[in-house]
Design a protein around this motif. Structure first.
Motif, PDB file in Angstrom:
ATOM      1  N   ALA A   1      36.060  42.840  36.497  1.00 31.36           N
ATOM      2  CA  ALA A   1      35.389  41.865  35.641  1.00 31.36           C
ATOM      3  C   ALA A   1      33.951  41.683  36.102  1.00 31.36           C
ATOM      4  CB  ALA A   1      36.120  40.527  35.676  1.00 31.36           C
ATOM      5  N   LEU A   2      33.070  41.442  35.145  1.00 23.76           N
ATOM      6  CA  LEU A   2      31.672  41.131  35.435  1.00 23.76           C
ATOM      7  C   LEU A   2      31.487  39.622  35.379  1.00 23.76           C
ATOM      8  CD1 LEU A   2      29.816  43.905  33.387  1.00 23.76           C
ATOM      9  CD2 LEU A   2      30.096  43.776  35.869  1.00 23.76           C
ATOM     10  N   VAL A   3      30.978  39.050  36.463  1.00 23.38           N
ATOM     11  CA  VAL A   3      30.767  37.608  36.565  1.00 23.38           C
ATOM     12  C   VAL A   3      29.269  37.359  36.711  1.00 23.38           C
ATOM     13  CG1 VAL A   3      31.260  35.534  37.909  1.00 23.38           C
ATOM     14  CG2 VAL A   3      33.030  37.279  37.616  1.00 23.38           C
ATOM     15  N   PRO A   4      28.703  36.426  35.923  1.00 22.58           N
ATOM     16  CA  PRO A   4      27.273  36.134  36.056  1.00 22.58           C
ATOM     17  C   PRO A   4      26.900  35.781  37.492  1.00 22.58           C
ATOM     18  CG  PRO A   4      28.160  35.068  34.108  1.00 22.58           C
ATOM     19  CD  PRO A   4      29.334  35.643  34.850  1.00 22.58           C
ATOM     20  N   VAL A   5      25.703  36.198  37.870  1.00 26.82           N
ATOM     21  CA  VAL A   5      25.257  35.983  39.247  1.00 26.82           C
ATOM     22  C   VAL A   5      25.306  34.505  39.609  1.00 26.82           C
ATOM     23  CG1 VAL A   5      23.293  36.208  40.811  1.00 26.82           C
ATOM     24  CG2 VAL A   5      23.818  38.043  39.201  1.00 26.82           C
ATOM     25  N   GLY A   6      24.963  33.628  38.661  1.00 30.84           N
ATOM     26  CA  GLY A   6      24.935  32.198  38.946  1.00 30.84           C
ATOM     27  C   GLY A   6      26.286  31.612  39.292  1.00 30.84           C
ATOM     28  N   ARG A   7      27.361  32.241  38.846  1.00 32.63           N
ATOM     29  CA  ARG A   7      28.698  31.723  39.121  1.00 32.63           C
ATOM     30  C   ARG A   7      29.445  32.544  40.162  1.00 32.63           C
ATOM     31  NH1 ARG A   7      32.074  28.930  34.668  1.00 32.63           N
ATOM     32  NH2 ARG A   7      32.445  27.751  36.582  1.00 32.63           N
ATOM     33  N   ALA A   8      28.937  33.719  40.471  1.00 31.80           N
ATOM     34  CA  ALA A   8      29.630  34.573  41.435  1.00 31.80           C
ATOM     35  C   ALA A   8      29.698  33.928  42.811  1.00 31.80           C
ATOM     36  CB  ALA A   8      28.935  35.930  41.520  1.00 31.80           C
ATOM     37  N   GLY A   9      28.761  33.034  43.122  1.00 36.07           N
ATOM     38  CA  GLY A   9      28.780  32.364  44.423  1.00 36.07           C
ATOM     39  C   GLY A   9      29.978  31.459  44.617  1.00 36.07           C
ATOM     40  N   GLN A  10      30.673  31.078  43.537  1.00 33.14           N
ATOM     41  CA  GLN A  10      31.862  30.235  43.655  1.00 33.14           C
ATOM     42  C   GLN A  10      33.121  31.034  43.973  1.00 33.14           C
ATOM     43  OE1 GLN A  10      30.900  28.368  39.591  1.00 33.14           O
ATOM     44  NE2 GLN A  10      31.799  26.647  40.710  1.00 33.14           N
ATOM     45  N   LEU A  11      33.016  32.350  43.940  1.00 29.26           N
ATOM     46  CA  LEU A  11      34.193  33.194  44.128  1.00 29.26           C
ATOM     47  C   LEU A  11      34.321  33.629  45.577  1.00 29.26           C
ATOM     48  CD1 LEU A  11      33.936  35.412  40.921  1.00 29.26           C
ATOM     49  CD2 LEU A  11      35.183  33.262  41.244  1.00 29.26           C
ATOM     50  N   ARG A  12      35.581  33.760  46.015  1.00 25.67           N
ATOM     51  CA  ARG A  12      35.889  34.196  47.370  1.00 25.67           C
ATOM     52  C   ARG A  12      37.061  35.173  47.322  1.00 25.67           C
ATOM     53  NH1 ARG A  12      31.887  31.840  47.560  1.00 25.67           N
ATOM     54  NH2 ARG A  12      31.210  30.124  48.912  1.00 25.67           N
ATOM     55  N   VAL A  13      37.069  36.113  48.258  1.00 26.93           N
ATOM     56  CA  VAL A  13      38.208  37.025  48.378  1.00 26.93           C
ATOM     57  C   VAL A  13      39.449  36.213  48.733  1.00 26.93           C
ATOM     58  CG1 VAL A  13      39.188  38.930  49.706  1.00 26.93           C
ATOM     59  CG2 VAL A  13      36.789  39.001  49.002  1.00 26.93           C
ATOM     60  N   GLY A  14      40.537  36.468  48.028  1.00 24.60           N
ATOM     61  CA  GLY A  14      41.786  35.752  48.262  1.00 24.60           C
ATOM     62  C   GLY A  14      42.069  34.660  47.252  1.00 24.60           C
ATOM     63  N   GLN A  15      41.080  34.257  46.441  1.00 23.39           N
ATOM     64  CA  GLN A  15      41.328  33.218  45.442  1.00 23.39           C
ATOM     65  C   GLN A  15      42.335  33.700  44.404  1.00 23.39           C
ATOM     66  OE1 GLN A  15      37.282  32.439  44.162  1.00 23.39           O
ATOM     67  NE2 GLN A  15      37.266  30.456  45.191  1.00 23.39           N
ATOM     68  N   ARG A  16      43.148  32.750  43.938  1.00 25.58           N
ATOM     69  CA  ARG A  16      44.190  33.081  42.972  1.00 25.58           C
ATOM     70  C   ARG A  16      43.625  33.108  41.556  1.00 25.58           C
ATOM     71  NH1 ARG A  16      49.408  29.472  44.001  1.00 25.58           N
ATOM     72  NH2 ARG A  16      47.886  27.814  43.604  1.00 25.58           N
ATOM     73  N   VAL A  17      44.187  34.023  40.768  1.00 26.71           N
ATOM     74  CA  VAL A  17      43.772  34.199  39.376  1.00 26.71           C
ATOM     75  C   VAL A  17      45.028  34.262  38.518  1.00 26.71           C
ATOM     76  CG1 VAL A  17      42.390  35.575  37.773  1.00 26.71           C
ATOM     77  CG2 VAL A  17      41.806  35.544  40.212  1.00 26.71           C
ATOM     78  N   SER A  18      44.948  33.690  37.325  1.00 30.44           N
ATOM     79  CA  SER A  18      46.041  33.781  36.349  1.00 30.44           C
ATOM     80  C   SER A  18      45.512  34.453  35.095  1.00 30.44           C
ATOM     81  CB  SER A  18      46.592  32.392  36.005  1.00 30.44           C
ATOM     82  OG  SER A  18      47.182  31.795  37.141  1.00 30.44           O
ATOM     83  N   PHE A  19      46.228  35.501  34.658  1.00 35.64           N
ATOM     84  CA  PHE A  19      45.849  36.228  33.448  1.00 35.64           C
ATOM     85  C   PHE A  19      46.932  36.049  32.394  1.00 35.64           C
ATOM     86  CE2 PHE A  19      43.281  38.699  36.501  1.00 35.64           C
ATOM     87  CZ  PHE A  19      42.059  38.653  35.844  1.00 35.64           C
ATOM     88  N   TRP A  20      46.498  36.153  31.119  1.00 35.20           N
ATOM     89  CA  TRP A  20      47.426  36.083  29.992  1.00 35.20           C
ATOM     90  C   TRP A  20      47.251  37.333  29.144  1.00 35.20           C
ATOM     91  CZ3 TRP A  20      44.849  31.987  32.018  1.00 35.20           C
ATOM     92  CH2 TRP A  20      45.636  30.919  32.472  1.00 35.20           C
ATOM     93  N   PRO A  21      48.288  38.200  29.095  1.00 39.19           N
ATOM     94  CA  PRO A  21      48.159  39.427  28.294  1.00 39.19           C
ATOM     95  C   PRO A  21      48.097  39.093  26.814  1.00 39.19           C
ATOM     96  CG  PRO A  21      50.406  39.175  29.085  1.00 39.19           C
ATOM     97  CD  PRO A  21      49.600  38.091  29.743  1.00 39.19           C
ATOM     98  N   PRO A  22      47.377  39.886  26.014  1.00 38.39           N
ATOM     99  CA  PRO A  22      47.251  39.577  24.584  1.00 38.39           C
ATOM    100  C   PRO A  22      48.570  39.637  23.840  1.00 38.39           C
ATOM    101  CG  PRO A  22      46.308  41.730  25.104  1.00 38.39           C
ATOM    102  CD  PRO A  22      46.619  41.080  26.411  1.00 38.39           C
ATOM    103  N   THR A  23      49.514  40.460  24.305  1.00 39.29           N
ATOM    104  CA  THR A  23      50.798  40.566  23.610  1.00 39.29           C
ATOM    105  C   THR A  23      51.757  39.446  23.976  1.00 39.29           C
ATOM    106  OG1 THR A  23      51.579  42.046  25.364  1.00 39.29           O
ATOM    107  CG2 THR A  23      50.622  43.057  23.391  1.00 39.29           C
ATOM    108  N   LEU A  24      51.554  38.805  25.134  1.00 37.97           N
ATOM    109  CA  LEU A  24      52.414  37.705  25.576  1.00 37.97           C
ATOM    110  C   LEU A  24      51.533  36.561  26.074  1.00 37.97           C
ATOM    111  CD1 LEU A  24      55.109  39.736  27.552  1.00 37.97           C
ATOM    112  CD2 LEU A  24      55.414  38.654  25.325  1.00 37.97           C
ATOM    113  N   PRO A  25      50.854  35.850  25.159  1.00 37.62           N
ATOM    114  CA  PRO A  25      49.915  34.813  25.599  1.00 37.62           C
ATOM    115  C   PRO A  25      50.580  33.641  26.299  1.00 37.62           C
ATOM    116  CG  PRO A  25      50.223  34.757  23.219  1.00 37.62           C
ATOM    117  CD  PRO A  25      50.917  35.992  23.705  1.00 37.62           C
ATOM    118  N   GLU A  26      51.902  33.465  26.102  1.00 39.44           N
ATOM    119  CA  GLU A  26      52.571  32.347  26.762  1.00 39.44           C
ATOM    120  C   GLU A  26      52.990  32.685  28.190  1.00 39.44           C
ATOM    121  OE1 GLU A  26      55.644  35.037  25.160  1.00 39.44           O
ATOM    122  OE2 GLU A  26      53.781  34.171  24.394  1.00 39.44           O
ATOM    123  N   ARG A  27      52.776  33.918  28.606  1.00 38.26           N
ATOM    124  CA  ARG A  27      53.213  34.356  29.932  1.00 38.26           C
ATOM    125  C   ARG A  27      52.017  34.523  30.856  1.00 38.26           C
ATOM    126  NH1 ARG A  27      56.284  40.097  31.040  1.00 38.26           N
ATOM    127  NH2 ARG A  27      56.494  39.924  33.304  1.00 38.26           N
TER     128      ARG A  27
END
Length: 449
Positions: A299-325
């Motif tokens: 993913a491409l993250v704007p430079v202004g917000r990339a400073g809030q990210l750290r290795v190890g942070q948790r992410v949740s994704f929603w696939p387009p075919t199963l948006p409730e999952r």
């Protein structure tokens, strides 16, 4: 019964019913009298004279004893009993109306309009139920799925393609045969090199035997030293030829092995760029295999917000075919440089895809969990009133609007939620936004909730 008895009725329901019954009986009596009068008109003159003194109990006019010859020609003079019926009916109707309107008991207190102002009705949309919640500050993110492991199978020899064993979508295991390239040609080449090696090895053996004889003769002084040197040179050259022949045999063996392309990794055949009988050149890409057991979302993250990210942070994704999952992921790498032609940094998030079934190239949207606070009370900014240095919210307690002082804390979700503390309890109903005309102490009811 006399019609005047109706006037003695009281205003109770029972007396009302009795009065109505008496009025009906009175009308019936009068009607009966009128029928008698009509029959009298049809009697002979002598009979009419006998009944000349018959009259209505209500004081109706008597008929003339002289008979119809001496009565008036108008209808009301001809039929005085009918006038009696009409008068009695009108009188009874007035009595019933009076009893129905004036003698009915007044309405009970339960049906009377209450005194004081009416409660202000608020819908459930205008009220927030205050409950402790886990507050999460998140950043939206989207990226493309790429496999962690992928292999491009290329031709290592030139020739005609023979067997092409699989098609895109087939699952392959490491070591499975994929493509053969001119296998017979390379098998024959190997046999030729092996035969050449054997001939060279025979020549080397002969040269070494000759060298041994020459050395013995030289030791006895039977031959010149130059002959010994020549024999040694021939043996050395043949030894080199044998080594070269062995190398050619090894190369032929490698070519024969390379003519059979096998899967370097286990995975799914993603692309096939060769067909049987096709002439392929060494180095040409023929197949692509991907291992989707573990994938990366780039993913491409704007430079202004990339400073809030750290290795190890948790992410949740929603696939387009199963948006409730929700699919869990974590940040594994953050690029140290800005992507060329953009003002964004590439972020890599890893997903264990063994049970998810994500495909390479899919686009996922999700959120990065930046910070979390558990069991906190928070409200939208619109629900908080600020008057100078005083901050309060409007709660609904015991059916009334109440102003409750609060203190504000951390701001969440880009300013949409604010932590609050004060004289508030879980379950309190809070007015979601300022309402015109609603003041502390006003009666309030919530409908539709």
């Amino acid at each position: 019964m006399h019609c005047a008895d109706i006037a003695t009725l009281s205003s109770s329901d029972d007396l009302f019913n009795q009065g109505a019954e008496r009025a009906i009986r009175c009308i019936a009596t009068v009607f009966k009298s009128s029928r008698i009068g009509e029959r009298r008109d049809r009697l002979p003159v002598n009979a009419r004279n006998v009944r000349a003194n018959f009259g209505c109990e209500m004081g109706m006019h008597r008929t003339s004893p002289a008979g119809p010859e001496m009565s008036s020609t108008t209808d009301h003079h001809k039929h005085p009993a009918r006038r009696c019926v009409i008068g009695a009916a009108v009188f009874a109707g007035l009595v019933i109306v009076a009893l129905g309107s004036g003698l009915r008991p007044p309405p009970s207190d339960a049906t009377q309009i209450p005194a004081g102002p009416l409660p202000r009705q608020l819908t459930s949309v205008e009220v927030i139920r205050l409950v402790p919640a886990d507050l999460v500050e998140e950043m939206p993110i989207s990226g493309t799925v790429t496999p962690v492991r992928r292999a491009e199978v290329s031709a290592q020899v030139s020739g005609l393609a023979g067997i092409v064993a699989h098609r895109p979508g087939d699952v392959v295991a490491a070591g499975d045969l994929l493509v053969t390239i001119a296998p017979e040609d390379f098998a024959l080449a190997l046999e030729s090199e092996q035969a050449a090696l054997q001939g060279t090895e025979v020549q080397l053996e002969n040269a070494r035997s000759k060298l041994d004889r020459t050395r013995r003769l030289r030791e006895r002084g039977a031959i010149a030293n130059s002959l010994l040197e020549q024999a040694e040179s021939e043996a050395d050259m043949l030894a080199a030829d044998v080594a070269a022949a062995k190398a050619r045999v090894r190369l032929a063996e490698l070519n024969r092995e390379r003519a059979e392309l096998r899967a370097p990794i286990s995975g799914i055949l993603a692309a096939r760029m060769v067909e049987p009988g096709q002439l392929v050149a060494s180095g040409a890409a023929l197949l692509e295999i991907v291992d989707l057991s573990t994938v990366i979302v780039e993913a491409l993250v704007p430079v202004g917000r990339a400073g809030q990210l750290r290795v190890g942070q948790r992410v949740s994704f929603w696939p387009p075919t199963l948006p409730e999952r929700s699919i869990p992921a974590r940040i594994t790498r953050i690029s140290p440089r800005v992507a060329e032609g953009t003002r964004a940094v590439t972020v890599y998030m890893e997903i264990d895809n063994a049970a998810e079934g994500l495909r390479a190239g899919a686009v996922l949207t999700g959120r990065v969990e930046l910070r979390v606070a558990k069991g906190r009370l928070a409200l939208p900014q619109d629900a908080i009133r600020t008057d100078g240095t005083d901050t309060s919210v409007t709660a609904i307690r015991d059916g009334q609007a109440v102003s409750v002082p609060v203190s504000t804390g951390t701001v969440w979700n880009g300013g949409r939620l604010v932590e609050i503390t004060g004289d508030l309890r879980p379950g309190d109903s809070i007015v979601a936004q300022p309402l015109v005309g609603l003041a502390p102490g006003d009666p309030v009811t919530v409908v539709g909730g």
